[in-house]
Design a protein around this motif. Structure first.
Motif, mmCIF file in Angstrom:
data_model
loop_
_atom_site.group_PDB
_atom_site.id
_atom_site.type_symbol
_atom_site.label_atom_id
_atom_site.label_comp_id
_atom_site.label_asym_id
_atom_site.label_seq_id
_atom_site.Cartn_x
_atom_site.Cartn_y
_atom_site.Cartn_z
ATOM 1 N N SER A 645 -14.529 -34.234 -42.245
ATOM 2 C CA SER A 645 -14.027 -35.597 -42.293
ATOM 3 C C SER A 645 -14.452 -36.261 -43.598
ATOM 4 O O SER A 645 -15.344 -35.763 -44.303
ATOM 5 N N LEU A 696 -7.309 -30.345 -47.031
ATOM 6 C CA LEU A 696 -7.280 -30.636 -45.609
ATOM 7 C C LEU A 696 -6.816 -29.392 -44.836
ATOM 8 O O LEU A 696 -6.081 -28.547 -45.349
ATOM 9 N N ALA A 700 -5.259 -28.682 -38.331
ATOM 10 C CA ALA A 700 -6.132 -29.603 -37.598
ATOM 11 C C ALA A 700 -5.430 -30.932 -37.333
ATOM 12 O O ALA A 700 -4.479 -31.307 -38.028
ATOM 13 N N TYR A 702 -5.835 -34.957 -37.445
ATOM 14 C CA TYR A 702 -6.638 -35.955 -38.144
ATOM 15 C C TYR A 702 -6.235 -37.353 -37.678
ATOM 16 O O TYR A 702 -5.068 -37.600 -37.314
ATOM 17 N N LYS A 775 -11.464 -35.745 -38.775
ATOM 18 C CA LYS A 775 -10.988 -34.501 -38.171
ATOM 19 C C LYS A 775 -11.337 -34.506 -36.695
ATOM 20 O O LYS A 775 -12.489 -34.712 -36.313
#
Length: 776
Positions: A645, A696, A700, A702, A775
């Motif tokens: 993050s 990034l 994932a 976010y 994240k």
């Protein structure tokens, strides 16, 4: 290039603009001869300036003569002189005529048998004075001696016709309201000797408005006009129209007040009426007032001109004004002034008919909440040095000068104190010749005000002070090296201890170093407090809070670097005694906390201890231990969201992902006279920042979290996102899920659309302070 390497390079540079060598022309026993064609009062002025300024630097008092019998003569003449006391004025070089342009000069060393003549040939009387200024800036002076290079031949004329500075004799200024007429006379003289030709006062001040006034403002208004006449400098005034011209008789009362002032002034060249800031008049009311004002002005000063700015004008007002110029083509208007909150400067220039001049009104005096913010200024400085510290920024202001000056016919800068003295000289000299190397300008500044022995080191010291403000203070090695350089000079040149320019520069070196020491210490204490909070689940929230407070309170009980702080206070006292510099509200009666009161904030918290203290009190009132633990964990991880993050304090000098600069310097929340208990990150902001990320995880999920105030119209890689949470208050949150298809390449660019808030005061407009990429 790292700051440390840059500083080493600066130390290695030779800033001298004078060719050093043994072959010099000695002027120590010269006499001065002045053309009778230079009319009074300038004939007396040029001779007096040359004698007095050489005397200050050498203890030599040159005499004035009216013949050529001396072995060495300094001749102050005009280009149009056919001959001076029987001698022809040089006009050719290598067979070609030399024509010096308006306000320009030629400095020529000529051998006449065994005699030497140093000609200072002005295109006009101003040119003679500017030539004297150049001579004084490049001469090598010491007690009993003054020398210049042999065979000198310099021809120079100004590039921009308008080169000036605002000197408002009012309480808002952080030093000038304490000045005498003699101090203003000397200061205007020095500004002229560096190329300025205009000075702007702000009249109509209440005599009781400042405890520092030594002269009634109505008297000083006239004295400043007389000083300008003495140096043949243009005298301007900044005089807003009545705030609301719709009020009955406001128009007539405004004219009446102005007329009484015009009648008192022996000289007046320009009247600048801001269209806004202050004032909310529509141009349909403002234009008739200005037209009538021009009639009154011409009655007393036929050659003076009316100028107006469009500051705060919306699109409708701008269109109305330029349509009026197009259809009516008024002769009463001299020109337009571009200042903060005016329409874009290139738009103004394009719309402005050629018959009107365009004056720049740049703010060279402020560091935050202004026209030109210090770029990526460390928050530790923004919170302590504030809006009006000593701010020499030769490189930054050179860049800013070149950015917009081409759209104008010159400038009168906005200034509110003596703290920006270096910046004034930079602008005056770049207005004379924009191609000059700014290092040479600063070298001449140091040689003129501090002397040849210290000029080169002091030049390095000024550029070093600017580097103190580049990047995060914690990592800035230059700050320590800068202090060492100024401490060395402070010891070596005690004779400069009473020089106010020297005082404020040395004080800045100590102040910066003290702030860095305190920042390092207080950030360390905050980090230790967070370490304690991490144990709350084990030791309990009550003990965790109490133990964390023990570390935080050390900032107020176990102090650091008090020797540096004391030097700042010593120099502040010296500055108050020398030029009335008001560095504290309580101690020196500064106008307000924003007006140069750097002492009042020197110990402002540089960690979040005030915010933490308030948050701890809120935690104690939560009903369950579980809720207390959760809140303490949120507090502890506010800036540390975990692996994968990202967090950015938007306007912090160490923001890793922010690629935009501050908007118009509105980057520092000002509340409670600067003593805010909000999180430090909440006190910095941008209106519409840009952030960029790489690496990034495309697979994932976010969540983008935003804190600030008001709206946040967020776009991710160009696509407007819908929030799932949308709180608008300070230290509340907006949350935006980030679609995976937008980050398939692992890259993310966040931007913010500007909401329609032109109707709001800037203090009420939306802004962004913190951004997280979390994240999930």
């Amino acid at each position: 290039m790292t700051k440390g390497i840059l500083f080493v390079l600066l130390l290695g540079l030779n800033f001298s603009c004078i060719e050093q060598g043994k072959d010099r022309l000695d002027l120590s026993e010269a006499t001065i001869l002045i053309s009778t064609e230079i009319k009074e009062p300038m004939r007396e002025t040029v001779g007096k300036v040359l004698v007095e300024e050489i005397g200050k630097r050498t203890t030599i008092e040159l005499s004035q003569v009216d013949d050529w019998s001396s072995q060495t003569t300094i001749a102050l003449v005009l280009q149009g002189d056919s001959n001076v006391f029987g001698k022809k004025v040089p006009s050719k070089k290598d067979g070609d005529n030399i024509v010096v342009q308006k306000e320009g000069y030629r400095i020529l060393h000529e051998k006449d048998g065994q005699k030497n003549i140093l000609w200072i040939i002005g295109a006009d009387a101003r040119g003679v004075l500017y030539g004297i200024g150049k001579l004084l800036r490049i001469a090598e002076t010491e007690s009993g001696q003054i020398k210049i290079a042999n065979d000198m031949d310099i021809v120079s004329a100004p590039e921009y016709p308008l080169r000036g500075h605002q000197f408002g004799y009012r309480n808002t200024a952080n030093s000038w309201d304490a000045w005498t007429v003699e101090q203003f006379d000397q200061h205007f003289r020095e500004q002229v000797l560096f190329g300025a030709n205009s000075f702007e006062n702000i009249p109509f001040q209440d005599p009781s408005s400042s405890p520092h006034f030594k002269v009634d403002p109505q008297e000083m208004e006239v004295r400043l006009s007389e000083i300008c006449e003495k140096y043949d400098a243009d005298y301007w005034v900044w005089t807003p129209a009545p705030h609301d011209l719709n009020v009955p008789n406001a128009h007539q009362e405004g004219l009446k007040e102005q007329e009484a002032f015009y009648a008192r002034c022996p000289r007046l060249d320009g009247v600048f009426v801001p269209g806004g800031d202050p004032g909310e008049n529509h141009p349909s009311q403002l234009i008739p007032y200005l037209k009538d004002l021009s009639v009154v002005l011409k009655k007393y000063h036929p050659d003076a001109g009316i100028w107006v700015s469009l500051q705060g004008f919306n699109e409708e007002k701008v269109s109305y004004f330029f349509e009026y110029l197009k259809t009516d083509n008024p002769d009463w208007l001299k020109g337009l002034v571009y200042g903060p909150s005016s329409p874009p400067i290139e738009v103004e220039r394009e719309l402005l008919p050629k018959k009107y001049l365009h004056r720049f009104y740049p703010d060279i005096t402020h560091t935050v909440r202004c026209h030109y913010p210090v770029e990526r200024w460390d928050q530790a400085f923004a919170l302590t040095l504030g809006r009006e510290p000593c701010n020499p920024q030769p490189l930054q202001y050179t860049k800013l000068f070149h950015k917009d000056i081409g759209y104008t016919d010159g400038f009168i800068t906005y200034s509110d104190g003596s703290h920006d003295d270096v910046n004034k000289v930079v602008w005056s000299q770049l207005g004379w010749d924009s191609k000059q190397d700014v290092h040479g300008i600063i070298f001449e500044y140091c040689q003129f005000f501090f002397g040849p022995k210290v000029a080169e080191e002091a030049t390095k010291g000024i550029f070093a002070l600017e580097q103190n403000w580049v990047g995060p203070a914690l990592d800035n090695e230059v700050i320590t090296t800068t202090l060492a350089l100024w401490q060395k000079m402070e010891t070596q040149y005690p004779e400069l201890a009473d020089n106010w320019r020297w005082q404020q520069l040395v004080m800045r070196a100590y102040y910066d170093a003290y702030i860095k020491e305190r920042l390092t210490y207080e950030k360390g204490l905050e980090s230790k407090a967070y370490d304690v909070l991490a144990k709350a689940n084990t030791i309990g929230t009550g003990k965790a809070i109490n133990d964390a407070l023990v570390y935080l309170e050390k900032a107020d009980t176990e102090l650091v670097a008090q020797n540096l702080k004391q030097k700042v206070f010593d120099y502040a006292e010296a500055l108050f005694n020398s030029i009335g510099a008001q560095t504290s509200v309580s101690k020196y009666n500064a106008r307000s906390a924003e007006r140069g009161a750097i002492l009042d904030f020197i110990d402002y918290p540089l960690n979040n201890r005030w915010w933490l203290e308030d948050e701890f009190e809120k935690v104690k009132k939560l009903p369950t231990e579980k809720e207390k633990l959760a809140r303490l964990d949120f507090i502890r991880t506010y800036e540390f969201p975990g692996e994968g993050s990202f967090y950015d304090n938007i306007s912090s000098a160490d923001a890793k992902h922010v690629t935009s600069e501050t908007d118009d310097a509105i980057d520092y929340l000002w509340e409670n006279d600067g003593v805010s208990r909000k999180r430090l990150s909440t006190q910095l902001f941008q209106f519409s920042p840009t952030l960029e990320y790489d690496g990034l995880d495309a697979e994932a999920n976010y969540l983008i979290r935003v804190s600030g105030y008001g709206e946040a119209l967020l776009r991710a890689n160009g696509q407007r996102l819908k929030p799932t949470k949308y709180e608008k208050g300070f230290e509340q949150f907006k949350e935006f899920p980030l679609p995976k298809d937008l980050i398939q390449e692992g890259k993310l660019k966040i931007t913010f659309d500007k909401p329609d808030e032109e109707h709001l005061n800037w203090r009420k407009q939306s802004r962004v302070t913190d951004v997280w990429i979390l994240k999930q």
